[in-house]
Design a protein around this motif. Structure first.
Motif, PDB file in Angstrom:
ATOM      1  N   ARG A  64       0.804  -1.208   0.000  1.00  0.00           N
ATOM      2  CA  ARG A  64       0.000   0.000   0.000  1.00  0.00           C
ATOM      3  C   ARG A  64       0.841   1.263   0.000  1.00  0.00           C
ATOM      4  O   ARG A  64       0.309   2.371  -0.021  1.00  0.00           O
ATOM      5  CB  ARG A  64      -0.944  -0.005   1.209  1.00  0.00           C
ATOM      6  N   GLN A  65       2.172   1.132   0.038  1.00  0.00           N
ATOM      7  CA  GLN A  65       3.016   2.324   0.018  1.00  0.00           C
ATOM      8  C   GLN A  65       3.536   2.604  -1.385  1.00  0.00           C
ATOM      9  O   GLN A  65       4.199   1.761  -1.984  1.00  0.00           O
ATOM     10  CB  GLN A  65       4.212   2.152   0.966  1.00  0.00           C
ATOM     11  N   HIS A  66       3.201   3.788  -1.880  1.00  0.00           N
ATOM     12  CA  HIS A  66       3.650   4.164  -3.210  1.00  0.00           C
ATOM     13  C   HIS A  66       3.992   5.658  -3.219  1.00  0.00           C
ATOM     14  O   HIS A  66       3.563   6.393  -2.348  1.00  0.00           O
ATOM     15  CB  HIS A  66       2.555   3.903  -4.245  1.00  0.00           C
ATOM     16  N   SER A  67       4.728   6.063  -4.227  1.00  0.00           N
ATOM     17  CA  SER A  67       5.049   7.481  -4.342  1.00  0.00           C
ATOM     18  C   SER A  67       3.772   8.256  -4.696  1.00  0.00           C
ATOM     19  O   SER A  67       2.792   7.688  -5.146  1.00  0.00           O
ATOM     20  CB  SER A  67       6.097   7.701  -5.427  1.00  0.00           C
ATOM     21  N   GLN A  68       3.818   9.553  -4.497  1.00  0.00           N
ATOM     22  CA  GLN A  68       2.671  10.400  -4.811  1.00  0.00           C
ATOM     23  C   GLN A  68       2.215  10.209  -6.249  1.00  0.00           C
ATOM     24  O   GLN A  68       1.035  10.010  -6.528  1.00  0.00           O
ATOM     25  CB  GLN A  68       3.047  11.877  -4.577  1.00  0.00           C
ATOM     26  N   THR A  69       3.194  10.256  -7.154  1.00  0.00           N
ATOM     27  CA  THR A  69       2.845  10.138  -8.570  1.00  0.00           C
ATOM     28  C   THR A  69       2.257   8.767  -8.878  1.00  0.00           C
ATOM     29  O   THR A  69       1.290   8.643  -9.624  1.00  0.00           O
ATOM     30  CB  THR A  69       4.093  10.361  -9.438  1.00  0.00           C
ATOM     31  N   THR A  70       2.850   7.746  -8.282  1.00  0.00           N
ATOM     32  CA  THR A  70       2.326   6.398  -8.493  1.00  0.00           C
ATOM     33  C   THR A  70       0.871   6.343  -8.053  1.00  0.00           C
ATOM     34  O   THR A  70       0.007   5.832  -8.773  1.00  0.00           O
ATOM     35  CB  THR A  70       3.156   5.378  -7.698  1.00  0.00           C
ATOM     36  N   LEU A  71       0.603   6.901  -6.882  1.00  0.00           N
ATOM     37  CA  LEU A  71      -0.763   6.906  -6.380  1.00  0.00           C
ATOM     38  C   LEU A  71      -1.691   7.646  -7.338  1.00  0.00           C
ATOM     39  O   LEU A  71      -2.813   7.207  -7.599  1.00  0.00           O
ATOM     40  CB  LEU A  71      -0.810   7.578  -5.005  1.00  0.00           C
ATOM     41  N   ARG A  72      -1.192   8.761  -7.860  1.00  0.00           N
ATOM     42  CA  ARG A  72      -2.014   9.527  -8.792  1.00  0.00           C
ATOM     43  C   ARG A  72      -2.348   8.686 -10.026  1.00  0.00           C
ATOM     44  O   ARG A  72      -3.495   8.649 -10.474  1.00  0.00           O
ATOM     45  CB  ARG A  72      -1.278  10.808  -9.206  1.00  0.00           C
ATOM     46  N   LEU A  73      -1.338   8.015 -10.539  1.00  0.00           N
ATOM     47  CA  LEU A  73      -1.569   7.183 -11.726  1.00  0.00           C
ATOM     48  C   LEU A  73      -2.563   6.070 -11.423  1.00  0.00           C
ATOM     49  O   LEU A  73      -3.438   5.751 -12.223  1.00  0.00           O
ATOM     50  CB  LEU A  73      -0.239   6.583 -12.203  1.00  0.00           C
ATOM     51  N   MET A  74      -2.420   5.486 -10.238  1.00  0.00           N
ATOM     52  CA  MET A  74      -3.333   4.405  -9.858  1.00  0.00           C
ATOM     53  C   MET A  74      -4.764   4.916  -9.750  1.00  0.00           C
ATOM     54  O   MET A  74      -5.711   4.282 -10.210  1.00  0.00           O
ATOM     55  CB  MET A  74      -2.888   3.798  -8.525  1.00  0.00           C
ATOM     56  N   LEU A  75      -4.891   6.079  -9.115  1.00  0.00           N
ATOM     57  CA  LEU A  75      -6.224   6.653  -8.951  1.00  0.00           C
ATOM     58  C   LEU A  75      -6.841   6.989 -10.300  1.00  0.00           C
ATOM     59  O   LEU A  75      -8.024   6.726 -10.540  1.00  0.00           O
ATOM     60  CB  LEU A  75      -6.151   7.913  -8.082  1.00  0.00           C
TER      61      LEU A  75
END
Lengths: 359, 359
Positions: free
Chosen positions: A141-152
DNA sequence: TTGAAAGCGCTAACAG
DNA sequence: CTGTTAGCGCTTTCAA
């Protein structure tokens, strides 16, 4: 032979050799779309036509171009998965199960390894998204900000996204993505409790050599917290890189050489079974009684742990189940277009000889 | 807003949400092609224009659609690899190295597992070819007729094809594909010779539980041939499926229970280290002196073999090297358009304690 | 340095 | 059950 005429105003591009729908259609004396239908919905094609098409396909060795198909249909048959390491037997079983689950569903698994590196994870994810995957499988569940943005963004666009090998953390808001796994914090606490319940007051924990392995870190932190809460003393170590068995041996030696007279560690837990097995073998070599003088507890339930004597107590995580559940969840989401559901999967503490109760 | 006019004769299709070159172009006030150039050949775009495009890309979170690009250009950035099993640590290291080697070259690795099944291999290959891969990595030299045909067709069409983990067999014509690996027959012979040289006249060989593991089979067959040539007796076993350590234990028990008074096996070789380790542990449990009464020899150089005592003698195959060499060969073939070259990679017999010379 | 037109191989939409 | 038409998103060739 097929030289462009000298006065041709433009050099038309031609494909790269492989036969296309067009070629099949020509041979079978139908149009391309009929061949396409034969491939995607054979029921809609007359048996006689189908036979001709089938023969034509076999004759010229036609293999459909997936890229073209997916581009045209706008939906891809790729499931993209990001795991920290392929070398790690723990993930291998999950991926194998995921891959089996996707087998014969028409979906392909596009797999890449992040090497426990968030920057790399981000780059890999970006590359994978270029494939317009039908679904996304991330680890943890830990990802970089950008990774999270891409996932979202992907999830918003209707792509099922799941995080495997993790679960909702206690002090966390509702997770944005479906998680399929278990709570590493709970495991860490259970490991500590197991040893505490056997009367140990001086514990040690040997961390994974990879600080960026967040799940391993979480188990260790929870172990430490639980030990502290119970008023036990705790020695923390971090295993060295390299052969994990050797690292486990070394960690035992460090542990023993850093003993003070008042707080002699009587039980040690490890980030994984290989480390623990190394320590177990080293203890035997040094003539230390396990579990009499020292209890040992691992994580992962690697096959070797069962074989040594004393056999290694450990946590058995739902390795394969995670992959199976992920495949199932994805297929459900993809076919019924429903929301992807997370699942908490059970793990077991295998109480074997290396931490048997002192009688 | 963009409702089709009520009398529109046809419902135009629209993409599935993700921003495209077109969107970027609009924002940057250029045409699509300029954006495409910025991405593929930034040098050809004026710095000022480039900056605008860059900003636009970031603003809308554009990720290029690889399928479209590859379809249009006719050349793909996918390397397709088929391996028997991901669970097997032996291939994991090769794949990890291959994947590392391809990292940052723009090529993606599309990986699938055949589960040691030729029918599945054929199906998987067919599916992979649908991705128009830039290169093909197969495992071993044994394939079904159709698989071979597909491989040959690919190679003819200019796609580099290599076979890993194998080498040219003695009684084989020039291989059709570049091989990167080593001769398992030679390894099998070396294993037998090693034991024979130590004076053993009664040998045993424990085969892999997977008959379709051709390379393992070849090692065993060569071992048997060499033993026969030297006039030694040979007992052949096949390990059971399931936990390989347990299977190794069982095979030792079979071996011992099938002993006749005249031909007592004094040395046993195994298809892999896990089997051998199981036998080693079982021998210890039964109080059999290793190597005094029984020499043991494995294959694979798995980390655990070094840790046991006596330590396990074994063959160390060039696991990682195969992956590195494959990546190198592929990249060379892909960039310089040259013919792919095969390589024979060296392996080592690690003479450890379990087969130490009886003094 | 930038643009226009055409096409990669396939499939969605709508007739017939 | 089969065909027509118009793209999918990108890159190619050529021209400006």
């Amino acid at each position: 032979m097929t030289q462009p005429p000298p006065n041709s105003p433009r050099q038309p591009r031609r494909g790269h050799g492989r036969p296309t729908l067009h070629d099949v259609a020509g041979l079978a004396a139908v149009t391309r779309i009929t061949v396409s239908r034969y491939l995607n919905a054979p029921g809609q094609v007359a048996p006689e036509t189908a036979a001709r098409i089938c023969a034509a396909i076999a004759a010229i060795g036609y293999v459909p171009n997936l890229q073209a198909g997916q581009l045209a249909s706008g939906r891809s048959k790729v499931v993209a998965a990001l795991i920290p390491s392929i070398n790690n037997s723990i993930f291998a079983e999950t991926i194998q199960a995921l891959s089996e689950g996707l087998n014969n569903t028409g979906y392909e698994l596009l797999l890449t390894c992040t090497a426990y590196d968030m920057t790399r994870e981000e780059a890999q994810l970006r590359a994978l998204i270029g494939w317009a995957p039908a679904a996304l499988v991330m680890t943890g569940r830990q990802h970089s900000q950008t990774t999270l943005r891409l996932m979202l963004a992907a999830q918003l666009a209707g792509t099922p996204v799941i995080e495997i090998w993790d679960d909702r953390h206690a002090d966390e808001a509702e997770p944005a993505f479906a998680r399929i796994g278990f709570s590493h914090a709970e495991v860490g606490r259970a490991m500590a409790r197991h040893l505490l319940q056997q009367g140990h007051r001086h514990l040690a924990y040997v961390h994974s050599p990879i600080p960026a392995d967040f799940r391993a870190q979480e188990r260790g932190d929870a172990f430490a917290a639980e030990a502290a809460a119970a008023g036990a003393t705790l020695s923390l170590f971090r295993a060295g890189t390299g052969d994990p068995f050797d690292a486990g041996r070394e960690s035992l030696n460090h542990l023993l050489s850093s003993q003070s007279a008042v707080t002699t560690v009587t039980a040690a837990a490890f980030s994984n079974d290989n480390l623990a097995c190394g320590a177990l073998l080293e203890a035997k070599r040094r003539g230390i009684d396990v579990p009499g003088a020292l209890s040992l507890l691992g994580f992962g339930d690697f096959p070797i742990g069962r074989q040594l004597s004393p056999s290694l107590s450990t946590i058995s995580p739902p390795r394969g189940e995670i992959g199976r559940a992920a495949a199932q969840a994805l297929l459900a989401a993809l076919t019924t277009n429903s929301v992807t559901q997370g699942v908490s999967l059970p793990w077991v503490l295998l109480e074997r000889d290396s931490s048997a109760r002192k009688i």
